[in-house]
Design a protein around this motif. Structure first.
Motif, PDB file in Angstrom:
ATOM      1  N   HIS A  10      35.329  42.802  27.550  1.00  0.00           N
ATOM      2  CA  HIS A  10      34.569  42.897  28.801  1.00  0.00           C
ATOM      3  C   HIS A  10      35.459  43.632  29.799  1.00  0.00           C
ATOM      4  N   PRO A  11      34.920  44.120  30.907  1.00  0.00           N
ATOM      5  CA  PRO A  11      35.785  44.644  31.970  1.00  0.00           C
ATOM      6  C   PRO A  11      36.403  43.502  32.783  1.00  0.00           C
ATOM      7  N   THR A  12      37.619  43.728  33.262  1.00  0.00           N
ATOM      8  CA  THR A  12      38.208  42.866  34.296  1.00  0.00           C
ATOM      9  C   THR A  12      38.644  43.783  35.430  1.00  0.00           C
ATOM     10  N   PRO A  13      37.713  44.139  36.317  1.00  0.00           N
ATOM     11  CA  PRO A  13      38.015  45.139  37.346  1.00  0.00           C
ATOM     12  C   PRO A  13      39.113  44.700  38.312  1.00  0.00           C
ATOM     13  N   GLY A  26      39.753  42.839  28.606  1.00  0.00           N
ATOM     14  CA  GLY A  26      39.574  43.241  30.000  1.00  0.00           C
ATOM     15  C   GLY A  26      39.992  44.658  30.315  1.00  0.00           C
ATOM     16  N   MET A  27      40.154  45.503  29.296  1.00  0.00           N
ATOM     17  CA  MET A  27      40.724  46.844  29.467  1.00  0.00           C
ATOM     18  C   MET A  27      39.834  47.755  30.326  1.00  0.00           C
ATOM     19  N   ALA A  28      38.509  47.590  30.247  1.00  0.00           N
ATOM     20  CA  ALA A  28      37.591  48.443  31.015  1.00  0.00           C
ATOM     21  C   ALA A  28      37.644  48.092  32.499  1.00  0.00           C
ATOM     22  N   ASP A  29      37.292  49.068  33.339  1.00  0.00           N
ATOM     23  CA  ASP A  29      37.468  48.877  34.782  1.00  0.00           C
ATOM     24  C   ASP A  29      36.611  49.885  35.538  1.00  0.00           C
ATOM     25  N   TYR A  30      36.748  49.864  36.869  1.00  0.00           N
ATOM     26  CA  TYR A  30      36.139  50.852  37.761  1.00  0.00           C
ATOM     27  C   TYR A  30      37.247  51.764  38.307  1.00  0.00           C
ATOM     28  N   PRO A  31      36.900  52.960  38.766  1.00  0.00           N
ATOM     29  CA  PRO A  31      37.907  53.800  39.428  1.00  0.00           C
ATOM     30  C   PRO A  31      38.466  53.097  40.665  1.00  0.00           C
ATOM     31  N   VAL A  32      39.785  53.234  40.884  1.00  0.00           N
ATOM     32  CA  VAL A  32      40.417  52.579  42.036  1.00  0.00           C
ATOM     33  C   VAL A  32      41.299  53.588  42.771  1.00  0.00           C
ATOM     34  N   PRO A  33      41.416  53.457  44.092  1.00  0.00           N
ATOM     35  CA  PRO A  33      42.228  54.395  44.875  1.00  0.00           C
ATOM     36  C   PRO A  33      43.683  54.451  44.430  1.00  0.00           C
ATOM     37  N   GLU A  34      44.246  53.308  43.994  1.00  0.00           N
ATOM     38  CA  GLU A  34      45.654  53.281  43.586  1.00  0.00           C
ATOM     39  C   GLU A  34      45.941  54.222  42.423  1.00  0.00           C
ATOM     40  N   THR A  40      37.812  43.425  41.787  1.00  0.00           N
ATOM     41  CA  THR A  40      37.219  42.092  41.936  1.00  0.00           C
ATOM     42  C   THR A  40      38.135  41.002  41.398  1.00  0.00           C
ATOM     43  N   ARG A  41      39.063  41.381  40.490  1.00  0.00           N
ATOM     44  CA  ARG A  41      40.026  40.469  39.882  1.00  0.00           C
ATOM     45  C   ARG A  41      39.345  39.367  39.071  1.00  0.00           C
ATOM     46  N   THR A  42      38.153  39.648  38.581  1.00  0.00           N
ATOM     47  CA  THR A  42      37.477  38.710  37.687  1.00  0.00           C
ATOM     48  C   THR A  42      36.647  39.492  36.680  1.00  0.00           C
ATOM     49  N   GLU A  89      45.038  39.977  32.005  1.00  0.00           N
ATOM     50  CA  GLU A  89      45.921  39.290  32.953  1.00  0.00           C
ATOM     51  C   GLU A  89      46.253  40.191  34.137  1.00  0.00           C
ATOM     52  N   CYS A  90      46.522  41.460  33.857  1.00  0.00           N
ATOM     53  CA  CYS A  90      46.843  42.405  34.941  1.00  0.00           C
ATOM     54  C   CYS A  90      45.633  42.620  35.848  1.00  0.00           C
ATOM     55  N   GLY A  91      44.440  42.658  35.270  1.00  0.00           N
ATOM     56  CA  GLY A  91      43.228  42.805  36.066  1.00  0.00           C
ATOM     57  C   GLY A  91      43.023  41.627  36.999  1.00  0.00           C
ATOM     58  N   HIS A  92      43.229  40.407  36.475  1.00  0.00           N
ATOM     59  CA  HIS A  92      43.077  39.208  37.304  1.00  0.00           C
ATOM     60  C   HIS A  92      44.075  39.192  38.457  1.00  0.00           C
ATOM     61  N   GLN A  93      45.233  39.777  38.233  1.00  0.00           N
ATOM     62  CA  GLN A  93      46.263  39.769  39.266  1.00  0.00           C
ATOM     63  C   GLN A  93      46.180  40.988  40.186  1.00  0.00           C
ATOM     64  N   GLY A  94      45.232  41.899  39.908  1.00  0.00           N
ATOM     65  CA  GLY A  94      45.062  43.076  40.754  1.00  0.00           C
ATOM     66  C   GLY A  94      46.195  44.069  40.653  1.00  0.00           C
ATOM     67  N   LEU A  95      46.877  44.136  39.502  1.00  0.00           N
ATOM     68  CA  LEU A  95      48.057  44.983  39.323  1.00  0.00           C
ATOM     69  C   LEU A  95      47.675  46.255  38.567  1.00  0.00           C
TER      70      LEU A  95
END
Length: 401
Positions: A344-347, A10-18, A350-352, A302-308
């Motif tokens: 896969h990404p876990t953005p 789940g390491m891949a993602d989208y850019p996020v404001p945080e 979306t937390r999924t 796991e961090c992606g699912h939790q939004g952290l």
């Protein structure tokens, strides 16, 4: 020649404001990953074929070199193999999460608070699954304990024509619209409802509440399937190999493929796992004569699912410093090729899971490349113009390198 695959789940993602409109890969300090990118082949790979759900089951089958459209039969049977659960020809395995639901009286009105029951420990979870087994096991249903919140239900002569929802897809949502549907759905829902009565006043949960931790208030059933059959990895690629993962899913795929499962003390499947221990175990397997090692780290997912966001960055940095650093140092004695990618990404947004293509790096010690890539990231990989459409063919590039 030695061959190594490193998966940051789940390491891949989208850019996020945080992260100042960066992805976690862009924000992380990861000199080892960046070195591989600047000296290897970087591109994008589609690990989830169109028409299939973007899960670690489908994606890891692809990375192992097995076309999910031919081999995928469901998630839980893959986990059951790793857990040592015997499946008959007509048995259906179902993933059983321990989850935290809100406390409304009517089950349908509850909300999914935590799909992992506060990342409950394996010792605590085994006691809870034991209590559930004592009350709910029957000639038709049998519960088996796994790791942390991840467990298994075997349904003899069960149905596959069901609509079951992964709990990590509905974090923070009311569960009423996501309860089991289809043939036998009412049976599974009744087990979920009954579990709340067993878990409500269990001493394990009372102690967790006392400590300020999320209790496991219900089981959640999903990921159904029957046992698949895989051609062995050795027959397919003529390489002996091992699989290193803290989660039953990835270990189960490896075992079905005939790879040796390696258990690492302190490997948890979350942020606080034994990264260095996995690197050392991989080197030991190669030293013992194995040709191939598949190393999987669950933490970023796991961090992606939790939004952290910050925790996901930290997970990537720990993979880089505590796993890749020692691994690359130890590999230097051999000629080797190494493949690094997320399954896969876990953005975070979306937390999924997402089915988007993921960035990969293929590094060959005996054929280093000099590139001008800024870093290992989703954007840098896209700019190379290299795209592997069929994810299950990527490992052939590794081995044929």
């Amino acid at each position: 020649m030695k061959y190594v695959v490193v998966i940051g789940d789940g390491m891949a993602d989208y850019p996020v404001p945080e992260l100042h409109n960066r992805t976690p890969l862009e924000a992380a300090r990861k000199p080892n990953m960046d070195y591989l990118a600047k000296n290897g082949e970087m591109g994008l790979v589609k690990t989830v074929p169109d028409g299939l759900q973007p899960g670690s089951d489908v994606a890891n089958l692809s990375v192992f070199g097995y076309n999910p459209k031919l081999y995928y039969t469901g998630r839980s049977p893959l986990e059951a193999v790793s857990m040592g659960v015997s499946l008959g020809e007509n048995d259906v395995a179902v993933r059983c999460n321990l989850v935290t639901l809100s406390d409304e009286e009517k089950y349908e009105d509850k909300t999914m608070i935590d799909y992992s029951a506060g990342e409950i420990t394996t010792i605590e979870a085994r006691e809870l699954i034991k209590a559930i087994s004592e009350k709910l096991n029957s000639d038709e249903f049998s519960f088996y304990p796994g790791i942390s919140y991840r467990h298994c239900l075997v349904w003899k002569n069960g149905n596959l024509n069901l609509n079951l929802t992964p709990p990590h897809d509905i974090s923070g949502k009311k569960i009423g619209d996501y309860l089991p549907k289809g043939e036998g759905g009412e049976l599974l829902l009744s087990l979920m409802k009954e579990s709340t009565k067993i878990l409500k006043n269990h001493p394990i949960n009372r102690e967790r509440i006392r400590k300020g931790l999320n209790p496991a208030t219900s089981i959640w059933l999903w990921g159904q399937g029957r046992k698949p059959s895989l051609e062995t990895f050795y027959d397919k690629f003529k390489l002996s190999g091992s699989v290193i993962s803290a989660v039953d899913l990835v270990r189960g795929i490896g075992m079905l493929a005939g790879l040796k499962p390696v258990y690492v003390e302190g490997a948890t499947g979350n942020l606080h796992t034994n990264y260095r221990g996995k690197a050392m175990a991989a080197l030991e397997e190669l030293e013992s004569g194995r040709d191939f090692v598949y190393i999987h780290v669950e933490a970023p997912d796991e961090c992606g699912h939790q939004g952290l966001a910050e925790s996901k960055v930290k997970a990537i940095e720990l993979i880089d410093s505590e796993l890749l650093g020692p691994l690359l140092q130890g590999l230097s004695k051999w000629d080797y090729s190494l493949l690094l990618l997320p399954d896969h990404p876990t953005p975070l947004s979306t937390r999924t899971h997402s089915g988007d293509p993921v960035p990969y790096v293929l590094y060959r010690k005996n054929k280093p490349m000099k590139n001008n890539y800024e870093c290992y990231s989703e954007k840098s990989a896209a700019l190379t113009g290299i795209f592997v459409e069929k994810g299950h063919t990527l490992i052939e590039k590794l081995i044929n390198s």
